[in-house]
Design a protein around this motif. Sequence first.
Motif, short mmCIF file in Angstrom:
data_model
loop_
_atom_site.label_atom_id
_atom_site.label_comp_id
_atom_site.label_asym_id
_atom_site.label_seq_id
_atom_site.Cartn_x
_atom_site.Cartn_y
_atom_site.Cartn_z
N GLU A 156 0.84 -1.20 0.00
CA GLU A 156 0.00 0.00 0.00
C GLU A 156 0.87 1.25 0.00
OE1 GLU A 156 -3.60 -2.11 2.52
OE2 GLU A 156 -2.40 -0.54 3.47
N LEU A 163 2.10 6.74 -6.88
CA LEU A 163 1.06 7.61 -7.43
C LEU A 163 1.27 9.06 -6.99
CD1 LEU A 163 -2.08 5.37 -6.99
CD2 LEU A 163 -0.91 5.94 -9.11
N ARG A 173 -3.37 0.05 -15.05
CA ARG A 173 -3.04 -1.02 -14.09
C ARG A 173 -1.74 -1.69 -14.47
NH1 ARG A 173 -8.02 -0.28 -14.35
NH2 ARG A 173 -9.42 -0.49 -12.58
N ASP A 193 -6.71 -2.97 -8.17
CA ASP A 193 -7.99 -2.46 -7.67
C ASP A 193 -8.11 -2.63 -6.17
OD1 ASP A 193 -8.18 -2.85 -10.41
OD2 ASP A 193 -10.35 -3.02 -10.32
N HIS A 195 -5.86 -3.00 -3.89
CA HIS A 195 -4.99 -2.13 -3.11
C HIS A 195 -5.48 -0.68 -3.14
CE1 HIS A 195 -1.82 -4.91 -1.95
NE2 HIS A 195 -2.10 -5.54 -3.07
N ILE A 196 -5.94 -0.29 -4.28
CA ILE A 196 -6.50 1.07 -4.39
C ILE A 196 -7.66 1.21 -3.41
CG2 ILE A 196 -7.80 2.63 -5.87
CD1 ILE A 196 -5.09 2.66 -6.89
N LYS A 197 -8.49 0.18 -3.36
CA LYS A 197 -9.65 0.26 -2.48
C LYS A 197 -9.21 0.45 -1.03
CE LYS A 197 -11.81 -3.13 -0.74
NZ LYS A 197 -12.42 -4.45 -0.57
N ARG A 200 -7.83 3.89 -0.40
CA ARG A 200 -8.91 4.87 -0.31
C ARG A 200 -9.59 4.83 1.05
NH1 ARG A 200 -11.49 3.87 -6.30
NH2 ARG A 200 -10.46 5.62 -7.36
N ILE A 212 -7.14 9.62 -4.71
CA ILE A 212 -6.94 8.68 -5.81
C ILE A 212 -8.19 8.62 -6.66
CG2 ILE A 212 -6.39 6.33 -6.43
CD1 ILE A 212 -4.93 6.11 -3.75
N THR A 214 -10.29 7.53 -10.11
CA THR A 214 -10.41 6.57 -11.20
C THR A 214 -10.60 7.31 -12.51
OG1 THR A 214 -11.48 5.02 -9.71
CG2 THR A 214 -11.71 4.62 -12.07
N TYR A 220 -5.66 4.92 -13.05
CA TYR A 220 -5.84 5.74 -11.86
C TYR A 220 -4.92 6.95 -11.91
CZ TYR A 220 -8.22 1.65 -9.97
OH TYR A 220 -9.07 0.61 -9.77
#
Lengths: 226, 226
Positions: A156, A163, A173, A193, A195-197, A200, A212, A214, A220
Amino acid sequence: METILVVEDEEPVRELVSVYLRREGFRVETAEDGEKALAMLRSFVPDLILLDLMLPKLDGWTVCKEIRKNLTVPIIMLTARGEEFDRVFGLELGADDYITKPFSPREMVARVKAVLRRAKLAGSQNDVLCYPGLLIDRNACRVEAWGQEIQLTPKEFDLLWFLASHPQRVYSREQILEQVWGYEYPGDSRTVDTHIKKLREKLKNPGSKNYIVTVWGKGYRFGVTE
Amino acid sequence: METILVVEDEEPVRELVSVYLRREGFRVETAEDGEKALAMLRSFVPDLILLDLMLPKLDGWTVCKEIRKNLTVPIIMLTARGEEFDRVFGLELGADDYITKPFSPREMVARVKAVLRRAKLAGSQNDVLCYPGLLIDRNACRVEAWGQEIQLTPKEFDLLWFLASHPQRVYSREQILEQVWGYEYPGDSRTVDTHIKKLREKLKNPGSKNYIVTVWGKGYRFGVTE
DNA sequence: GAAATTTTTCATATTTTGTTCACAGGTTGG
DNA sequence: CCAACCTGTGAACAAAATATGAAAAATTTC
């Protein structure tokens, strides 16, 4: 590769500068007046700005001041010999150097490199990214969001760092996997996805936009969008 | 390694040119008439084309025009001394340079290299397109129209980028499908209309001309018209 | 080596996009 | 001025991409 934004209204000068910078391996973007330059800066951030003092619409001073409201990107001013350039005033506005026209291309390139070197040196000292309400410290591997330290797992953290250190830019991705996981990661790109979730979730703050974003069908992007 | 396509009907000239180019480290393919050249181009794209003006079946003008419908590959024309070569006309057709026969091999090689260098420079194109009231950033996948950021879907963005990066030029629906959707898209070409419509809606600004222009019976073009 | 944590996979629900099509409205050329 | 042919439009439908949650696999920790 480093990107340089050249803000200059005279086409021949713009061309000359661009050619010489490209020859040195820089990526060059150009703007022919101050308004366009400021507009461009809303969507990408170069590594250095070459800014003509005499511009139509908005003069160089104003543009410089405007830029400094938001960005710390190095700025080199271009001034005609006749124009009085108050060095102190220039530095007050946040210009990092200035070049008097007519200049030799070699001198120009040398100064650009010098300023970049200086900036990089200063920049490398703090591995800390700082955004409103968000502090990312690479040395300490710590993240503070909205005044609260938050606990991130290694992946993470790497993902967030990647980013956040390339704000505004969209990464697919696949590109993220390549950059954060390493070359030719064989697995499923939907892993990103997940990890992004989680990121967030952890960065979430009521009343604030998510950092972050989409970009549908593309990937992203890190950045404040309003 | 860079590949050069030599289109020339006289066998000795073809040989000479090939030998000298290969000696410089280029990969060389040859075609002895225009039809064959066009056929070859359907399956591969060289880095540069050397095109004789006087060809059996299809003359060089026609071939050049045909190539330019689909490709931006640099073209150097070969002309016999007697032949009138209207430089302006040649450049209009999209030729990048021309060489008068008989030519010295060294001159020919020099010109090839010069054109390739120029092309490469131009190829490191801006990732930001800037028109009055319109800013398109490919890295950030963002578009700003009349000072306002607008939200585009992936296809809309790709389509706009394609058109805006080839301003003034008319593309048929089929060409657009091929370039933006990918080769041999099987579907209905009217799909393009729908996307154009949505783009126009989103880019619309009262009091300003539309950027995307319909060319009746031909296709669409990006450009300021007035 | 077992427990705890982290990472990955996967199926499903949800959301956003893309495509098609029919009809309306323009344009062109005889 | 009409017939033939394009293009514009809107809505329905199909397709694609993403968010989510939970469970399996891998890794680290103790």
